[in-house]
Motif scaffolding. Sequence first.
Motif, PDB file in Angstrom:
ATOM      1  N   GLN A 390      38.838  27.899  26.475  1.00 19.92           N
ATOM      2  CA  GLN A 390      38.935  26.735  27.357  1.00 19.92           C
ATOM      3  C   GLN A 390      39.528  27.133  28.714  1.00 19.92           C
ATOM      4  O   GLN A 390      39.040  26.702  29.774  1.00 19.92           O
ATOM      5  CB  GLN A 390      39.792  25.657  26.709  1.00 19.92           C
ATOM      6  CG  GLN A 390      39.106  24.937  25.552  1.00 19.92           C
ATOM      7  CD  GLN A 390      39.991  23.856  24.953  1.00 19.92           C
ATOM      8  OE1 GLN A 390      41.215  23.920  25.032  1.00 19.92           O
ATOM      9  NE2 GLN A 390      39.354  22.852  24.354  1.00 19.92           N
ATOM     10  N   ARG A 393      36.941  28.941  30.764  1.00 18.27           N
ATOM     11  CA  ARG A 393      35.986  28.037  31.392  1.00 18.27           C
ATOM     12  C   ARG A 393      36.609  27.292  32.573  1.00 18.27           C
ATOM     13  O   ARG A 393      35.924  26.936  33.533  1.00 18.27           O
ATOM     14  CB  ARG A 393      35.455  27.042  30.354  1.00 18.27           C
ATOM     15  CG  ARG A 393      34.528  27.669  29.319  1.00 18.27           C
ATOM     16  CD  ARG A 393      33.815  26.626  28.491  1.00 18.27           C
ATOM     17  NE  ARG A 393      34.745  25.887  27.622  1.00 18.27           N
ATOM     18  CZ  ARG A 393      35.047  26.261  26.394  1.00 18.27           C
ATOM     19  NH1 ARG A 393      34.519  27.377  25.876  1.00 18.27           N
ATOM     20  NH2 ARG A 393      35.876  25.548  25.668  1.00 18.27           N
ATOM     21  N   ARG A 397      40.286  33.431  33.904  1.00 18.80           N
ATOM     22  CA  ARG A 397      39.314  34.302  33.253  1.00 18.80           C
ATOM     23  C   ARG A 397      39.916  35.527  32.577  1.00 18.80           C
ATOM     24  O   ARG A 397      39.425  35.983  31.563  1.00 18.80           O
ATOM     25  CB  ARG A 397      38.258  34.738  34.271  1.00 18.80           C
ATOM     26  CG  ARG A 397      37.449  33.570  34.796  1.00 18.80           C
ATOM     27  CD  ARG A 397      36.247  34.022  35.580  1.00 18.80           C
ATOM     28  NE  ARG A 397      35.410  32.867  35.936  1.00 18.80           N
ATOM     29  CZ  ARG A 397      34.518  32.330  35.120  1.00 18.80           C
ATOM     30  NH1 ARG A 397      34.355  32.849  33.927  1.00 18.80           N
ATOM     31  NH2 ARG A 397      33.793  31.296  35.511  1.00 18.80           N
TER      32      ARG A 397
END
Length: 576
Positions: A390, A393, A397
């Motif tokens: 999550q 996204r 990263r």
Amino acid sequence: MTTDETGSIHHDPSQYRYKQMLANSATAAVCAGADNLIVSWNTAAEELFGHLAEHAIGQPLSLIIPPRLRAAHDAGLARAVQAGRARLAGHSVDILALHADGSEIPVDLSLSMWFEDGKPMFGALLRDIADRHSAKQRLEHLAHCDTLTSLPNRNALQERLAAEITRAPCALMLMDLDGFKHVNDTLGHSVGDQLLTAVACRLTATVGAIGFVARLGGDEFAILLSNCADPLVLDELATRIFQTLQRPFQLAEQSIYVGTSIGIALSPSDSSNVELLLSCADLALYSAKSDGGGARRFFQRAMQNNSEQRHRLGSELRRALAKDEFELWYQPQMCLTTGSLSGVEALIRWRHPDHGLLTPAAFIEVLEDSPIAEDVGDWVVEQACAATAQWKRAGLRSLRIGINLFAAQLRSDRLFEVVSTALQRHQLSPDQLELEITETTVLRHNTQSTKALRDLSLLGVGVAFDDFGTGFASLSLLQKYPLTRLKIDRSFIAHIDRKAGDSAIVKAIVIMAAGLGLKVIAEGVETEKQEKALLDLGCHEAQGYLYGRPMLASEIADNYLHRCTFAQNTSIVSTG
């Protein structure tokens, strides 16, 4: 045989055949009259008892009855003659008989009684059951003897304990070996068996005639002391046991060291029931091991209360897993040179329906020993990977997440599959995951766990050694596991800016880690002075309240996403 009116004698063919059958039978057949004298003795009886027929016939039956049993035999024969029936007639019993050489032999006796001319006669069929008797003795021996050490086993201890409890005060000591599993895992079960046998010999010699030494199984032994409830005597014996096991065992061409922990329970003060007394001693042993091992503990009622509390807590934990009461909170890990978020550590919490949010201090010790530990550990892996996906996204990263493994996960053969499947399911790079192990967990490892960690390391998963520097075996374990990072324990950080000793230890760890190609991170950083000291010593990563307390997954994104974006933009501008 009959006589007709003329006085001629006729042989009854059926009686003749019967006598011939007994004469040639492989079963010993002996007949005697009411006067106890032998009247018939076949070839098999000669072989069984060592007396020829011409010597046996006419002799009293005491010829084959051991002297100590003759009075009982004579009384039984007299009762049978008087009553006109034999109590044992028609039954088969095992008895001891006397051989011509004076030895006693076990035989199976089938007795019959009949009348000839109104007088009682007795017949006996006897079979040698020495082999069966020997087999029975062997079975009884196996049922009460530990085959490895030749000590009495648990069954023998329980029988002896049951007898002693009813007779007089007694004491029960339970003990197991500290470090035995390590010997088994590293040197093999053969050496482990040799060690157990050597320990049994030393224990027997140390206890001597004052106690009953038994092996209960594995590396657990018991000592029963009859007519003894003096704590001073027991404490002195425990001290001698510690001393005798301190000396190294010379096995497999090397010196092997093991210690022991001892739990002691007294009867009748602790219990007068065999199972309960064993349970009391076991609780005392558990207390001794919980204190670090190498100790002896007498049973106290509080131990039973603690045990009951642990049992209740274990039941609540099982319910908590079933009802999704566990949560993961995340503590930030910072890069000290850039001030950016480098990772998080996943920390379990329990949202108890009655007591609110509980930290691991309230339940983790019971959970680690619970049958559900592995299931909870697998749940942590899944939830942590889901949260990382999550964040990825959302824009975080390159975030690394650290997960604490339970000992049960290390012992399992499914660790590699659980971790690799979770990474694939959530499309994470293996280097985003770091598995944290402690000395406590790895000392309970098996070969399978080492292989699983190595396979995961080859995949790219990191392995961190948590609380480094606090245990006696840490240095020896550095090369056993595929480590990528050392986590410096908070106990060395608290006074790092004020105590030269702590500073020297941290510096040594940093230098050693660099030499081994390992990264380091400091735990428990709470002040800027501690942070500066760490930077000066070459430690460039840290976690602690200075950077943030554990928080929910959503708070990680809210609090750190803009920092990472700002850091990335700054990096682009500076390189442009």
